[in-house]
Each structure stands twice: as structure tokens, then as C-alpha cells.
Design a protein around this motif. Structure first.
Motif, PDB file in Angstrom:
ATOM      1  N   UNK A   1      80.080 -31.968 181.297  1.00  0.00           N
ATOM      2  CA  UNK A   1      80.911 -32.696 180.345  1.00  0.00           C
ATOM      3  C   UNK A   1      81.940 -31.795 179.696  1.00  0.00           C
ATOM      4  N   UNK A   2      83.176 -32.286 179.589  1.00  0.00           N
ATOM      5  CA  UNK A   2      84.239 -31.608 178.846  1.00  0.00           C
ATOM      6  C   UNK A   2      84.630 -32.551 177.719  1.00  0.00           C
ATOM      7  N   UNK A   3      83.897 -32.476 176.607  1.00  0.00           N
ATOM      8  CA  UNK A   3      84.058 -33.429 175.508  1.00  0.00           C
ATOM      9  C   UNK A   3      85.243 -32.987 174.653  1.00  0.00           C
ATOM     10  N   UNK A   4      86.332 -33.707 174.806  1.00  0.00           N
ATOM     11  CA  UNK A   4      87.614 -33.294 174.244  1.00  0.00           C
ATOM     12  C   UNK A   4      87.935 -33.943 172.905  1.00  0.00           C
ATOM     13  N   UNK A   5      87.005 -34.742 172.365  1.00  0.00           N
ATOM     14  CA  UNK A   5      87.259 -35.403 171.086  1.00  0.00           C
ATOM     15  C   UNK A   5      86.126 -36.356 170.761  1.00  0.00           C
ATOM     16  N   UNK A   6      86.417 -37.395 169.974  1.00  0.00           N
ATOM     17  CA  UNK A   6      85.408 -38.306 169.487  1.00  0.00           C
ATOM     18  C   UNK A   6      84.411 -38.765 170.537  1.00  0.00           C
ATOM     19  N   UNK A   7      83.124 -38.671 170.206  1.00  0.00           N
ATOM     20  CA  UNK A   7      82.050 -38.995 171.144  1.00  0.00           C
ATOM     21  C   UNK A   7      80.949 -39.678 170.343  1.00  0.00           C
ATOM     22  N   UNK A   8      80.863 -41.000 170.447  1.00  0.00           N
ATOM     23  CA  UNK A   8      79.938 -41.740 169.585  1.00  0.00           C
ATOM     24  C   UNK A   8      79.345 -42.932 170.319  1.00  0.00           C
ATOM     25  N   UNK A   9      78.195 -43.395 169.818  1.00  0.00           N
ATOM     26  CA  UNK A   9      77.568 -44.585 170.361  1.00  0.00           C
ATOM     27  C   UNK A   9      77.323 -44.472 171.844  1.00  0.00           C
TER      28      UNK A   9
END
Length: 262
Positions: A98-106
């Protein structure tokens, strides 16, 4: 390329899947979900792919289910039919980074937790969010969070539904690496290319299977399964190539993943 998920393979064995609904900050829908899983299946079958990287378009990963979809579901409309298991990514035989580049929710966080390794940009906002919508922890979110950060931390993150930043996520073990703004995808791809260049695809598939499946069983069952996988691995060309590359002091030249029943 699909409507909401972009599929880009480089010449080093890495495919980048980009969740792309920029007009809606990549908010999740049933269509995006189906396309994402289709792309995972495509990458599984693609002989040019050894490692998968997942990121979001723009400055957001997936901040949750699209409110329009949520409103429909809350009024009784079915989300989708013939839905695939939300743990699908864990069954893909190739590593997913994963390359989580910003908002990550729900549901965005639920999807990220099913990946094998996670990079996140500093300052990215995370939230489980379910409890604030009157919902339990969806799918296997509680199971994974408990194993990543322990039952008490998992309970607090799930029950409060509060926002926490990437730096706290790293301290808790929810993400494994922090990246500076603008570099999270490059960092994730560099990590993926290292795996693609140096590690046996057969070994990666077996290890991924062990990591996910062995946590559901006993230590003795895990030992027995490891013995079976060891025997199977020794029968594959990767074992001979891995040994030869070591004795000949050269980089390995592993074949594409052959598609084993693990």
C-alpha cells in the motif's frame, strides 16, 4: 485501464493500481470495488507482474464509502449483489504494497488492512469510522487491527472512530513505513522493485500464504504446513536458481510465478 482503477505495469515487474475517482476524492463505490478486485485478479494472472502497489489518485487514498452510496444503503437499497469477500487481497498470491497518499477511513482503511505492507505519507488521516455510523467493525477489520496493534488499541480505534495520523498509525503498527509528502508512491515502488528483483515469486507466494493463514491455526499446524511447503518449494525451478545464484555469486533470474495451489 478501467473507469475508476488505473493499471500500470513497469519493466521491473511492478504494477501500480491507482484508485481514481478524483472528483470524489476516491470515495468507495460498488463499481470501484469490483474493478479493484478485477485488477487484482488480472495482476495475479499477469506473468509480467511480480509485486502489486496500490495507491490513490491525488491527495487522498480512500476516505470512506461515498456518502451517496451510504445514504442509499441506510435507506434499505442493496449495496451490490454477488459481492466478493472483502479479504480478497489476502488470497492474491503476489505481494501487495500500500502507498497510502492521504485520507484513509472506513472501508478505505478496511481495504488497506488487507494489503501485505503499508507505506503512508506523513500527516495522512486515518479513521475506522464505523462506530460513528452505527456499525460494527466491518469484515475482518477487527481481526487484523487486533493482530497489528493489540486488542486494547484495536478496541479504542474501533470504538472511538476517532481520527489518527500516519505517525500514530506507524507507532501502533497499522502502517510500517512513513514517507515524506510527494514520495510515498516512489518509496512503495522502490520497495516493490526490490522484492521483484531479488526474491523468488514462489517463495513470496508461500510466505504470504503462511503469514495470513498460519495466524488462524495452531503452532503445530503451522509447522506441519511449513514442512509441506518446503517440500513443494524444493520441487520448483526457483529453488535451483536461488541456489545457483548464491554459489555463482550473481543476481537470481527467477521465472514468473507458476500458479501453485497454496
Amino acid at each position: 485501464m478501467t473507469d475508476t482503477v488505473l493499471y500500470d505495469v513497469d519493466d521491473q515487474g511492478v504494477v501500480v493500481l491507482t484508485l481514481s475517482r478524483p472528483d470524489r476524492r476516491n470515495m468507495w463505490t460498488a463499481a470501484m470495488e469490483a474493478e479493484f478486485y478485477d485488477c487484482l485478479d488480472r495482476a495475479s494472472a499477469d506473468s509480467s507482474v511480480r509485486v502489486i502497489v496500490v495507491t490513490g489518485a491525488g491527495t487522498s487514498f480512500v476516505p470512506g464509502l461515498d456518502p451517496e452510496v451510504l445514504a442509499s444503503v441506510s435507506s434499505g437499497v442493496a449495496y451490490t449483489s454477488n459481492r466478493r469477500l472483502q479479504t480478497h487481497a489476502t488470497t492474491v498470491p503476489k505481494p501487495i504494497v500500500g502507498a497510502i497518499n492521504g485520507g484513509c477511513a472506513g472501508i478505505g482503511l478496511a481495504q488497506a488492512l488487507m494489503l501485505d505492507y503499508r507505506f503512508a505519507v506523513r500527516g495522512a488521516k486515518f479513521s475506522t469510522a464505523f462506530a460513528k455510523r452505527g456499525l460494527p467493525a466491518e469484515d475482518a477489520t477487527a481481526w487484523v487491527l487486533t493482530r497489528l496493534c493489540g486488542p486494547s488499541h484495536a478496541f479504542e480505534l474501533l470504538a472511538s472512530g476517532r481520527v489518527f495520523l500516519a505517525e500514530e498509525a506507524a507507532r501502533l503498527g497499522v502502517v510500517q513505513q512513513l514517507s515524506e509528502p510527494g514520495s510515498v508512491l516512489d518509496d512503495a515502488v522502490a520497495f516493490a522493485r526490490g522484492l521483484a528483483a531479488n526474491v523468488s515469486p514462489v517463495a513470496m507466494a508461500m510466505i504470504k500464504s503462511q503469514v495470513w493463514k498460519d495466524s488462524e491455526t495452531t503452532i503445530e499446524a503451522a509447522r506441519i504446513r511449513a514442512q509441506y511447503l518446503l517440500k513443494l518449494a524444493k520441487e520448483q525451478p526457483d529453488f535451483a536458481e536461488g541456489t545457483a545464484s548464491l554459489t555463482e555469486n550473481r543476481p537470481p533470474n527467477f521465472r514468473s510465478y507458476p500458479g501453485l495451489n497454496l
